[in-house]
Design a protein around this motif. Structure first.
Motif, short mmCIF file in Angstrom:
data_model
loop_
_atom_site.label_atom_id
_atom_site.label_comp_id
_atom_site.label_asym_id
_atom_site.label_seq_id
_atom_site.Cartn_x
_atom_site.Cartn_y
_atom_site.Cartn_z
N ASP A 31 0.80 -1.23 0.00
CA ASP A 31 0.00 0.00 0.00
C ASP A 31 0.83 1.28 0.00
OD1 ASP A 31 -2.17 -1.73 0.11
OD2 ASP A 31 -2.24 -1.67 2.28
N THR A 32 2.10 1.20 -0.38
CA THR A 32 2.98 2.36 -0.37
C THR A 32 3.88 2.35 -1.59
OG1 THR A 32 2.99 2.36 2.05
CG2 THR A 32 4.73 3.62 0.98
N THR A 40 7.68 8.81 0.34
CA THR A 40 6.68 7.75 0.39
C THR A 40 5.27 8.31 0.19
OG1 THR A 40 6.44 7.88 2.79
CG2 THR A 40 8.10 6.36 1.95
N PHE A 41 4.46 7.51 -0.49
CA PHE A 41 3.08 7.87 -0.75
C PHE A 41 2.22 6.65 -0.45
CE2 PHE A 41 5.80 10.41 -3.40
CZ PHE A 41 5.29 11.68 -3.24
N SER A 42 1.22 6.82 0.40
CA SER A 42 0.35 5.71 0.79
C SER A 42 -0.93 5.71 -0.03
CB SER A 42 0.00 5.81 2.27
OG SER A 42 1.17 5.66 3.05
N PHE A 43 -1.41 4.52 -0.36
CA PHE A 43 -2.62 4.32 -1.14
C PHE A 43 -3.43 3.20 -0.52
CE2 PHE A 43 0.64 5.97 -3.95
CZ PHE A 43 0.00 7.01 -4.59
N ASP A 44 -4.67 3.08 -0.92
CA ASP A 44 -5.46 1.94 -0.48
C ASP A 44 -4.92 0.64 -1.08
OD1 ASP A 44 -7.59 3.29 1.10
OD2 ASP A 44 -7.95 4.28 -0.82
N TYR A 45 -4.40 0.75 -2.29
CA TYR A 45 -3.81 -0.39 -2.98
C TYR A 45 -2.59 0.12 -3.74
CZ TYR A 45 -8.68 -1.94 -2.55
OH TYR A 45 -9.93 -2.24 -2.09
N ALA A 46 -1.51 -0.63 -3.75
CA ALA A 46 -0.33 -0.30 -4.55
C ALA A 46 0.19 -1.58 -5.18
CB ALA A 46 0.74 0.36 -3.68
#
Length: 165
Positions: A31-32, A40-46
């Motif tokens: 998720d990053t 760093t960038f966080s997402f619900d899905y990566a």
């Protein structure tokens, strides 16, 4: 208002990128997305470049198809600059026939939608009518309407996935 989930997919290198010995500038951990050594960038899905279409679809989109058949609105939105992989993720390739494992999101949605609708019709012993107004030749002469309830809602909930590919 429904929830919005954001996914990012780093596409595999194109043949010309491999030929020119390009190097990957991002890393994907759960998720990053990590750019360089510390951004760093966080997402619900990566998803990294080795992620298969099936994995992306199963995680992000398949639950939306099930809720769509239950009458909820669902949107999958692909966003990114030219060459970032939108067509790769949505379509899976540039040929008329693709093996199932290479099919992108659109082909998988269509296949699952008809399976689910067929099951629904069989359970109810009824026919299911599917129309795609935007593909109808006569649509250009028609006014398309968004159906809302008395409070202006287009459904009980909306599930959306914003795909930055």
């Amino acid at each position: 208002m429904g929830e919005v989930r954001v996914a990012v997919r780093v596409r595999p290198f194109l043949p010309k990128e491999v030929l020119h010995n390009h190097q990957l500038c991002v890393r994907v951990v759960p998720d990053t997305v990590i750019l360089g050594s510390d951004r760093t960038f966080s997402f619900d899905y990566a998803f990294g470049p080795t992620a298969r279409h099936a994995q992306v679809y199963k995680s992000c989109v398949k639950p939306l198809v099930a809720s769509l058949v239950d009458g909820y609105n669902a949107t999958v939105f692909a966003y990114g600059q030219t060459g970032s992989g939108k067509t790769y993720t949505l379509g899976g390739g540039h040929v008329a026939y693709l093996p199932e494992e290479e099919s992108g999101i659109i082909g998988r949605v269509a296949a699952d939608l008809f399976v689910l609708l067929g099951e629904r019709a069989a359970d109810a012993r009824a026919a299911v009518d599917v129309r795609v107004d935007l593909l109808d030749i006569q649509t250009g002469n028609k006014e398309l309407h968004i159906r809302e309830d008395d409070r202006g809602n287009t459904g009980n909930t909306t599930h959306s996935v914003l795909g930055c590919v």
